[in-house]
Design a protein around this motif. Structure first.
Motif, short mmCIF file in Angstrom:
data_model
loop_
_atom_site.label_atom_id
_atom_site.label_comp_id
_atom_site.label_asym_id
_atom_site.label_seq_id
_atom_site.Cartn_x
_atom_site.Cartn_y
_atom_site.Cartn_z
N UNK A 52 -14.27 8.14 -6.80
CA UNK A 52 -12.89 7.69 -6.58
C UNK A 52 -12.09 7.72 -7.88
N UNK A 53 -12.71 7.37 -8.99
CA UNK A 53 -12.01 7.38 -10.28
C UNK A 53 -11.59 8.80 -10.63
N UNK A 54 -12.52 9.76 -10.48
CA UNK A 54 -12.20 11.15 -10.81
C UNK A 54 -11.12 11.69 -9.90
N UNK A 55 -11.18 11.37 -8.63
CA UNK A 55 -10.16 11.84 -7.69
C UNK A 55 -8.78 11.30 -8.04
N UNK B 119 0.85 -1.19 0.00
CA UNK B 119 0.00 0.00 0.00
C UNK B 119 0.88 1.24 0.00
N UNK B 120 0.71 2.07 -1.03
CA UNK B 120 1.49 3.29 -1.14
C UNK B 120 0.99 4.31 -0.13
N UNK B 121 1.92 4.99 0.52
CA UNK B 121 1.55 5.95 1.55
C UNK B 121 0.83 7.14 0.94
N UNK B 122 -0.22 7.62 1.62
CA UNK B 122 -0.89 8.85 1.20
C UNK B 122 -0.14 10.08 1.71
N UNK B 123 0.81 9.88 2.62
CA UNK B 123 1.68 10.95 3.08
C UNK B 123 2.86 11.03 2.10
N UNK B 124 2.69 11.81 1.06
CA UNK B 124 3.63 11.79 -0.04
C UNK B 124 4.80 12.74 0.19
N UNK B 125 5.56 12.46 1.20
CA UNK B 125 6.77 13.22 1.46
C UNK B 125 7.93 12.62 0.69
N UNK C 256 -0.94 -0.79 -4.26
CA UNK C 256 -2.22 -0.14 -3.99
C UNK C 256 -1.98 1.36 -3.89
N UNK C 257 -2.63 2.13 -4.75
CA UNK C 257 -2.33 3.55 -4.89
C UNK C 257 -3.43 4.39 -4.23
N UNK C 258 -3.06 5.36 -3.41
CA UNK C 258 -4.06 6.18 -2.72
C UNK C 258 -4.74 7.16 -3.67
N UNK C 259 -5.98 7.51 -3.31
CA UNK C 259 -6.72 8.50 -4.10
C UNK C 259 -6.24 9.90 -3.78
N UNK C 260 -5.97 10.16 -2.53
CA UNK C 260 -5.55 11.49 -2.09
C UNK C 260 -4.06 11.49 -1.75
N UNK C 261 -3.50 12.68 -1.73
CA UNK C 261 -2.10 12.84 -1.31
C UNK C 261 -2.03 13.94 -0.27
N UNK C 262 -1.28 13.68 0.80
CA UNK C 262 -1.11 14.68 1.86
C UNK C 262 0.37 14.93 2.11
N UNK C 263 0.65 16.13 2.64
CA UNK C 263 2.01 16.49 3.04
C UNK C 263 3.00 16.37 1.88
#
Length: 382
Positions: free
Chosen positions: A72-75, A2-8, A28-35
């Motif tokens: 989710x697809x659009x995001x 699972x790829x981190x959604x904390x994309x530092x 597994x790729x996150x829909x959102x990205x943070x940081x």
């Protein structure tokens, strides 16, 4: 994995270590990205592209539950890391199991056509702009960067066109009230730097370090303005000392404002990397000390890589301006992760090399990566 959604940047480096340890499997790729406000998303684009060229097959898993999960697809498609992940993967499944390869590719290609059109801002949201080439899909010539020659052959545009593009980028990113935070002369310097960096992706970023065409070839540009509260800075740094030191000096653009306004500009490719390109040798035949020397040579003005300079005058000009304006440079190529905290450097003779320092502690493990990533950061205002 699972790829981190904390994309530092730190999380991207951890992902690369997993790639070369052979422990990724399906991704597994996150829909959102943070940081991700310090070049983190561009770092993940480079890492995901590396994964896609190493994996066989490159199997991606989306959080979308099925082909009708439009939200989710659009995001996912609307984010740079999602767009790249979709278009470098061999297969894509939903989190529930059904195959989504065709559905997601169709959505991604529709957005890509906007990004490669004459108005790429139509495909971006908020204060950002991104232009991506996927050479393995014959999607290599975005109109912002290419134009037909007299013979009808698509070629990288000349410098004046990149100067106009740089002006449009800054207009798109920077509100009028903050435009005074752009250094004088920065627009033309940025145009020159983008022209040189992107031209190098065309000449040198479409093969790997063995001279072979990679299975997945990604080249692009990403620019974004981030509004950051001081409380967010520790999470963005993610215990990376270069960022911690740099962020400690950042202040809001204007008195009375709470947020820090930070401009991020990145150019990336999945080519052989700077050292292999300059030496015309595979990375495996170059030790780390020689690799560092070759990369430093690429920063000199008018250094030749084949027929075209690698740095010319644009990049040194930008570096000089960012020394004055508390800028920061990060370079990821081959087995090197380097940075220069330009705001701490004294003004030097034009073209003098920045102080390139190791991102990791001495002896730290740096996994090899496909291509080259330049990220420039500079704050608006004080």
């Amino acid at each position: 994995m699972q790829l981190s959604s904390f994309m530092t940047v730190s999380a991207a480096e951890d992902f690369l270590r997993h790639i070369y340890a052979g422990t990724v499997g399906k991704l597994q790729i996150p829909t959102r990205a943070r940081h991700h406000a310090a070049g983190g998303e561009a770092a993940f684009v480079q890492a995901v592209s590396t994964w896609a060229n190493e994996a066989n097959p490159a199997e991606l898993v989306s959080y979308a539950e099925g082909p009708v999960d439009e939200v989710q697809i659009e995001r996912l498609v609307s984010r740079l890391h999602g767009l790249v992940g979709i278009l470098v993967a061999d297969t894509i499944s939903s989190i529930r199991g059904p195959d989504l390869t065709e559905v997601l590719r169709k959505a991604a290609l529709e957005r890509l056509s906007l990004l490669q059109s004459a108005t790429p801002e139509d495909g971006s949201r908020g204060p950002q702009l991104e232009i991506v080439c996927f050479d393995h899909l014959a999607k290599s010539h975005p109109r912002s960067f290419y134009a037909p020659s007299e013979q009808g052959v698509l070629q990288v545009r000349r410098l004046p066109a990149f100067n106009l593009f740089a002006a449009e980028v800054l207009k798109e990113l920077v509100p009028t009230a903050l435009s005074r935070g752009i250094p004088e002369g920065f627009t033309s310097a940025l145009g020159g730097a983008l022209h040189e960096l992107f031209r190098n992706t065309e000449e040198h970023g479409r093969v790997n370090d063995r001279g072979d065409v990679p299975t997945k070839s990604v080249r692009g540009f990403h620019a974004r303005r981030h509004s950051i509260t001081p409380k967010m800075l520790p999470a963005l740094a993610a215990e990376a000392k270069p960022f911690s030191d740099y962020f400690s000096r950042l202040r809001p653009a204007r008195a009375g404002n709470r947020d820090i306004q930070l401009i991020e500009l990145s150019v990336f490719d999945t080519g052989p990397g700077m050292a292999a390109s300059l030496s015309a040798r595979p990375l495996t035949s170059i030790d780390r000390n020689e690799e560092l020397l070759l990369v430093r040579r690429c920063f000199g003005k008018n250094v030749s890589r084949k027929s075209i300079s690698s740095a010319g005058l644009g990049l040194p000009t930008v570096i000089d301006l960012l020394r004055e304006r508390n800028g920061f440079l990060r370079l990821r190529t081959g087995r090197l992760s380097l940075f220069s905290d330009l705001g701490l450097e004294e003004q030097r003779a034009f073209g003098e090399l920045p102080e390139l320092r190791d991102w990791a502690d001495p002896g730290g493990r740096i996994a090899p990566i496909a291509g080259t990533l330049f990220t420039l950061l500079f704050p608006l205002g004080a």
